[in-house]
Design an enzyme around this catalytic site. Structure first.
Site, mmCIF file in Angstrom:
data_model
loop_
_atom_site.group_PDB
_atom_site.id
_atom_site.type_symbol
_atom_site.label_atom_id
_atom_site.label_comp_id
_atom_site.label_asym_id
_atom_site.label_seq_id
_atom_site.Cartn_x
_atom_site.Cartn_y
_atom_site.Cartn_z
ATOM 1 N N LYS A 117 44.156 61.910 45.275
ATOM 2 C CA LYS A 117 43.705 63.235 45.727
ATOM 3 C C LYS A 117 42.380 63.144 46.483
ATOM 4 C CE LYS A 117 43.613 65.042 41.558
ATOM 5 N NZ LYS A 117 44.115 63.994 40.659
ATOM 6 N N ARG A 164 43.000 72.700 36.625
ATOM 7 C CA ARG A 164 43.618 71.683 35.777
ATOM 8 C C ARG A 164 44.282 72.300 34.552
ATOM 9 N NH1 ARG A 164 40.418 67.127 37.540
ATOM 10 N NH2 ARG A 164 41.026 65.176 36.581
ATOM 11 N N ARG A 219 40.695 49.680 40.837
ATOM 12 C CA ARG A 219 39.482 50.316 41.386
ATOM 13 C C ARG A 219 38.255 49.884 40.572
ATOM 14 N NH1 ARG A 219 39.810 56.769 41.770
ATOM 15 N NH2 ARG A 219 39.341 56.883 39.566
ATOM 16 N N ARG A 227 33.155 53.810 37.199
ATOM 17 C CA ARG A 227 33.243 55.109 36.521
ATOM 18 C C ARG A 227 33.474 54.903 35.033
ATOM 19 N NH1 ARG A 227 37.021 59.463 39.583
ATOM 20 N NH2 ARG A 227 37.505 59.908 37.405
ATOM 21 N N ARG A 271 43.501 60.566 29.884
ATOM 22 C CA ARG A 271 43.537 61.369 31.124
ATOM 23 C C ARG A 271 44.975 61.671 31.533
ATOM 24 N NH1 ARG A 271 39.892 57.526 34.543
ATOM 25 N NH2 ARG A 271 40.486 58.760 36.355
HETATM 26 P P1 ADP Z 1 40.660 61.898 38.150
HETATM 27 O O1 ADP Z 1 40.433 60.674 38.975
HETATM 28 O O2 ADP Z 1 40.999 61.583 36.726
HETATM 29 O O3 ADP Z 1 41.592 62.879 38.781
HETATM 30 P P2 ADP Z 1 38.280 63.586 38.503
HETATM 31 O O4 ADP Z 1 37.237 62.863 39.237
HETATM 32 O O5 ADP Z 1 38.966 64.716 39.171
HETATM 33 O O6 ADP Z 1 39.286 62.528 37.939
HETATM 34 O O7 ADP Z 1 37.695 64.120 37.101
HETATM 35 C C1 ADP Z 1 37.098 63.252 36.167
HETATM 36 C C2 ADP Z 1 36.887 63.974 34.831
HETATM 37 O O8 ADP Z 1 36.093 65.167 35.043
HETATM 38 C C3 ADP Z 1 38.150 64.481 34.134
HETATM 39 O O9 ADP Z 1 38.805 63.487 33.375
HETATM 40 C C4 ADP Z 1 37.568 65.609 33.272
HETATM 41 O O10 ADP Z 1 36.887 65.105 32.141
HETATM 42 C C5 ADP Z 1 36.532 66.232 34.191
HETATM 43 N N1 ADP Z 1 37.117 67.314 35.036
HETATM 44 C C6 ADP Z 1 37.231 67.320 36.392
HETATM 45 N N2 ADP Z 1 37.778 68.457 36.832
HETATM 46 C C7 ADP Z 1 38.055 69.199 35.722
HETATM 47 C C8 ADP Z 1 38.642 70.475 35.496
HETATM 48 N N3 ADP Z 1 39.091 71.228 36.521
HETATM 49 N N4 ADP Z 1 38.759 70.918 34.221
HETATM 50 C C9 ADP Z 1 38.321 70.199 33.184
HETATM 51 N N5 ADP Z 1 37.758 68.977 33.322
HETATM 52 C C10 ADP Z 1 37.621 68.471 34.568
#
Ligand code: ADP
Length: 205
Positions: free
Chosen positions: A22, A97, A136, A148, A159
Site C-alpha cells: 500500500k 482499519r 524488508r 521497524r 498484524r
Molecule cells: P502495515 O505495514 O502493517 O500495513 P502501517 O504502517 O500501516 O503498517 O501501521 C503500522 C501499525 O500502526 C499497525 O500495526 C497499528 O499498530 C498502527 N496503525 C496504523 N494505522 C492504524 C489504524 N487505522 N488503526 C489502528 N492502528 C493503526
C-alpha cells in the site's frame, strides 16, 4: 515520471494486509497524479518519534502488532482532513482499519463536503507477505538502517490476524456501498501502479 492531471478530485482507500504494498503504491500515486497520501501508520510513527505523550502510548501497541485505538487514529485523520483539501484527492493508506473507523471516515467526508470514490483491495497470497516483510527487515539491517519495531515474525502474525479479524470485513462493507475494486498485488510494481492509476482516473472522470 510524468505528472498527469485528474479531471476532478478522487478520494480512494487502499485496502490490504501488511506488506501488500500500500505504501509503495500510494507513493507512486502521489508522484504521478499529485494525490495526497494519508497514512495513519506514518502519522503514528511520527508521533512516536516526536516523543509526545500519545506517541509513547502507541509505541508499545504498534511494536506488538496490535491496533491503536479508533479514537486516536480517527483524531489524527480528522486533523488532516479539516486542515487540508487537495485538488487531486486523498489516498487513505492503512485507514480505515475497523468498521468503526470506516463509519467515522464517512461522517468526516460528509462533514467536509467530500466523498469516497473507490476502495481498492490489493490482493496477494499470505506467503508473499511474510517473505516481503522479513526481507524488508533484513535489507534494512544489512544497510545499517533502522528496522521497524513491528517487522518481525511474532508481530507480523498478530498484524495479519488483526487484519483478517478487524480490517478484512471492510471489503464487504465497501462492496455493499458499491465502491469496491480489486487489484492483483502480485505483479510488477509498475503493472500494479498502472492498474491503480486507471481506477483512480475512472473514479475522477
Ligand atoms: P502495515 O505495514 O502493517 O500495513 P502501517 O504502517 O500501516 O503498517 O501501521 C503500522 C501499525 O500502526 C499497525 O500495526 C497499528 O499498530 C498502527 N496503525 C496504523 N494505522 C492504524 C489504524 N487505522 N488503526 C489502528 N492502528 C493503526
Amino acid at each position: 515520471m510524468t505528472t498527469d492531471t485528474l479531471t476532478r478530485t478522487a478520494n480512494v482507500i487502499l485496502l490490504g494486509p501488511p506488506g501488500v504494498g500500500k505504501g509503495t503504491q500510494a507513493q507512486i500515486l502521489v508522484d504521478t497524479l499529485g494525490m495526497v497520501q494519508l497514512s495513519t501508520g506514518d502519522m503514528l510513527r511520527e508521533a512516536k518519534a516526536s516523543g509526545s505523550e500519545m506517541g509513547k502510548r502507541v509505541a508499545e501497541v504498534m511494536a506488538r502488532g496490535d491496533l491503536v485505538t479508533d479514537e486516536i487514529v480517527i483524531g489524527l485523520i480528522e486533523e488532516k482532513l479539516t486542515q487540508s483539501r487537495d485538488a487531486a484527492g486523498f489516498i487513505f493508506d492503512g485507514f480505515p482499519r475497523t468498521l468503526a473507523q470506516a463509519d467515522a471516515l464517512e461522517a468526516l467526508m460528509t462533514k467536509t463536503g467530500q466523498s469516497l470514490d473507490a476502495a481498492i483491495e490489493l490482493q496477494v497470497d499470505d506467503a508473499i507477505l511474510v517473505d516481503r516483510i522479513v526481507g524488508r527487515a533484513e535489507q534494512a539491517r544489512a544497510a545499517g538502517q533502522p528496522v521497524r519495531a513491528d517487522d518481525n515474525e511474532d508481530s507480523l502474525k498478530i498484524r495479519l490476524m488483526e487484519y483478517y479479524k478487524k480490517t478484512s470485513p471492510l471489503v464487504g462493507y465497501y462492496h455493499a456501498k458499491g465502491i469496491l475494486k480489486g487489484v492483483n498485488g502480485m505483479g510488477a510494481i509498475d503493472t500494479i501502479a498502472s492498474d491503480l492509476a486507471a481506477i483512480v482516473k475512472t473514479a475522477s472522470a
